[in-house]
Motif scaffolding. Sequence first.
Motif, PDB file in Angstrom:
ATOM      1  N   ASN A 154       0.823  -1.223   0.000  1.00  0.00           N
ATOM      2  CA  ASN A 154       0.000   0.000   0.000  1.00  0.00           C
ATOM      3  C   ASN A 154       0.857   1.273   0.000  1.00  0.00           C
ATOM      4  O   ASN A 154       0.542   2.240   0.705  1.00  0.00           O
ATOM      5  CB  ASN A 154      -0.945   0.007   1.197  1.00  0.00           C
ATOM      6  CG  ASN A 154      -1.989  -1.081   1.115  1.00  0.00           C
ATOM      7  OD1 ASN A 154      -2.450  -1.438   0.035  1.00  0.00           O
ATOM      8  ND2 ASN A 154      -2.364  -1.637   2.259  1.00  0.00           N
ATOM      9  N   ASP A 171      -4.949  -4.577  -5.542  1.00  0.00           N
ATOM     10  CA  ASP A 171      -5.084  -4.090  -4.167  1.00  0.00           C
ATOM     11  C   ASP A 171      -5.188  -5.226  -3.155  1.00  0.00           C
ATOM     12  O   ASP A 171      -5.208  -4.999  -1.943  1.00  0.00           O
ATOM     13  CB  ASP A 171      -6.252  -3.110  -4.011  1.00  0.00           C
ATOM     14  CG  ASP A 171      -7.618  -3.753  -4.176  1.00  0.00           C
ATOM     15  OD1 ASP A 171      -7.690  -4.983  -4.411  1.00  0.00           O
ATOM     16  OD2 ASP A 171      -8.621  -3.025  -4.062  1.00  0.00           O
ATOM     17  N   MET A 192      -5.948   4.314  -7.315  1.00  0.00           N
ATOM     18  CA  MET A 192      -5.190   3.157  -6.824  1.00  0.00           C
ATOM     19  C   MET A 192      -3.892   3.578  -6.130  1.00  0.00           C
ATOM     20  O   MET A 192      -3.091   2.715  -5.736  1.00  0.00           O
ATOM     21  CB  MET A 192      -4.868   2.196  -7.973  1.00  0.00           C
ATOM     22  CG  MET A 192      -5.968   1.186  -8.263  1.00  0.00           C
ATOM     23  SD  MET A 192      -6.124  -0.100  -6.977  1.00  0.00           S
ATOM     24  CE  MET A 192      -4.634  -1.058  -7.234  1.00  0.00           C
ATOM     25  N   ASP A 194      -1.330   4.187  -3.425  1.00  0.00           N
ATOM     26  CA  ASP A 194      -1.144   3.608  -2.082  1.00  0.00           C
ATOM     27  C   ASP A 194      -2.099   2.452  -1.802  1.00  0.00           C
ATOM     28  O   ASP A 194      -2.528   2.254  -0.665  1.00  0.00           O
ATOM     29  CB  ASP A 194      -1.318   4.687  -1.000  1.00  0.00           C
ATOM     30  CG  ASP A 194      -0.300   5.795  -1.126  1.00  0.00           C
ATOM     31  OD1 ASP A 194       0.839   5.520  -1.554  1.00  0.00           O
ATOM     32  OD2 ASP A 194      -0.637   6.955  -0.801  1.00  0.00           O
ATOM     33  N   ARG A 195      -2.403   1.655  -2.843  1.00  0.00           N
ATOM     34  CA  ARG A 195      -3.318   0.538  -2.631  1.00  0.00           C
ATOM     35  C   ARG A 195      -2.784  -0.784  -3.169  1.00  0.00           C
ATOM     36  O   ARG A 195      -3.452  -1.819  -3.064  1.00  0.00           O
ATOM     37  CB  ARG A 195      -4.680   0.836  -3.288  1.00  0.00           C
ATOM     38  CG  ARG A 195      -5.507   1.897  -2.566  1.00  0.00           C
ATOM     39  CD  ARG A 195      -6.822   2.130  -3.300  1.00  0.00           C
ATOM     40  NE  ARG A 195      -7.588   0.899  -3.472  1.00  0.00           N
ATOM     41  CZ  ARG A 195      -8.649   0.800  -4.261  1.00  0.00           C
ATOM     42  NH1 ARG A 195      -9.056   1.857  -4.971  1.00  0.00           N
ATOM     43  NH2 ARG A 195      -9.291  -0.347  -4.375  1.00  0.00           N
ATOM     44  N   THR A 196      -1.590  -0.804  -3.738  1.00  0.00           N
ATOM     45  CA  THR A 196      -1.082  -2.040  -4.350  1.00  0.00           C
ATOM     46  C   THR A 196      -0.513  -2.991  -3.310  1.00  0.00           C
ATOM     47  O   THR A 196       0.345  -2.617  -2.512  1.00  0.00           O
ATOM     48  CB  THR A 196       0.005  -1.716  -5.395  1.00  0.00           C
ATOM     49  OG1 THR A 196      -0.567  -0.924  -6.450  1.00  0.00           O
ATOM     50  CG2 THR A 196       0.597  -2.987  -5.992  1.00  0.00           C
ATOM     51  N   SER A 197      -0.981  -4.247  -3.350  1.00  0.00           N
ATOM     52  CA  SER A 197      -0.482  -5.286  -2.445  1.00  0.00           C
ATOM     53  C   SER A 197       0.176  -6.447  -3.178  1.00  0.00           C
ATOM     54  O   SER A 197       0.834  -7.280  -2.550  1.00  0.00           O
ATOM     55  CB  SER A 197      -1.630  -5.826  -1.588  1.00  0.00           C
ATOM     56  OG  SER A 197      -2.093  -4.828  -0.687  1.00  0.00           O
TER      57      SER A 197
END
Length: 202
Positions: A154, A171, A192, A194-197
Amino acid sequence: MRRHRNTWLAVLATLVLVSWQAQAAQAATGVPDRSRHCAVGMPAMRAGQPGTGAHFAKPSRISCFGSFAESVSYATAGRVRLAPDARSVSTRQLQAAGVVSTPSALASQPLVGIEYEDSNYGGDSLVLYGSSGSGCYSGTWYGFPNLSSLGFDNRISSARTYSNCLGRHHDGTSYTGSYRYCDGSCSTFGTMNDRTSSIKFF
């Protein structure tokens, strides 16, 4: 008394000088002490391999540095050397060093993506490369299913992709949930941010 005072002044002057030198060194590199620039590789996966669960390919040990230049040098086995205060690298530089794959020249240990903490390619960075394979050709792909294990969950707000790879940023872990594609250069991920996991390059 005077000797004691002179000794104290000498110690104080030394402390001031050391502090100034440290600040000058930091200003010279342009990299704050809190900066963290890391690099990690992942083996290539064949078409049809899920890349999670029992089939999960393990990444190489993550290595982190105080500058972007050091992380790029590490990820490219020293083939790309940037100025100490560099914050980015051009595709032309990478191609000249033979560290990204093109249809006419396949690279070993190719860069597949660089992820950035801030929009417009700023902040901390994560350099991702293939520890095997030659990029995203003939169905070969690379997956990073859990960015939390890399300290980058994130946190991504911009990215670049290389070696014929399209980066799908999810995400959820293990390539689940909503996603955003990045093909080439993405200066922002919009909603999106600060949402990538997890990321799949294919």
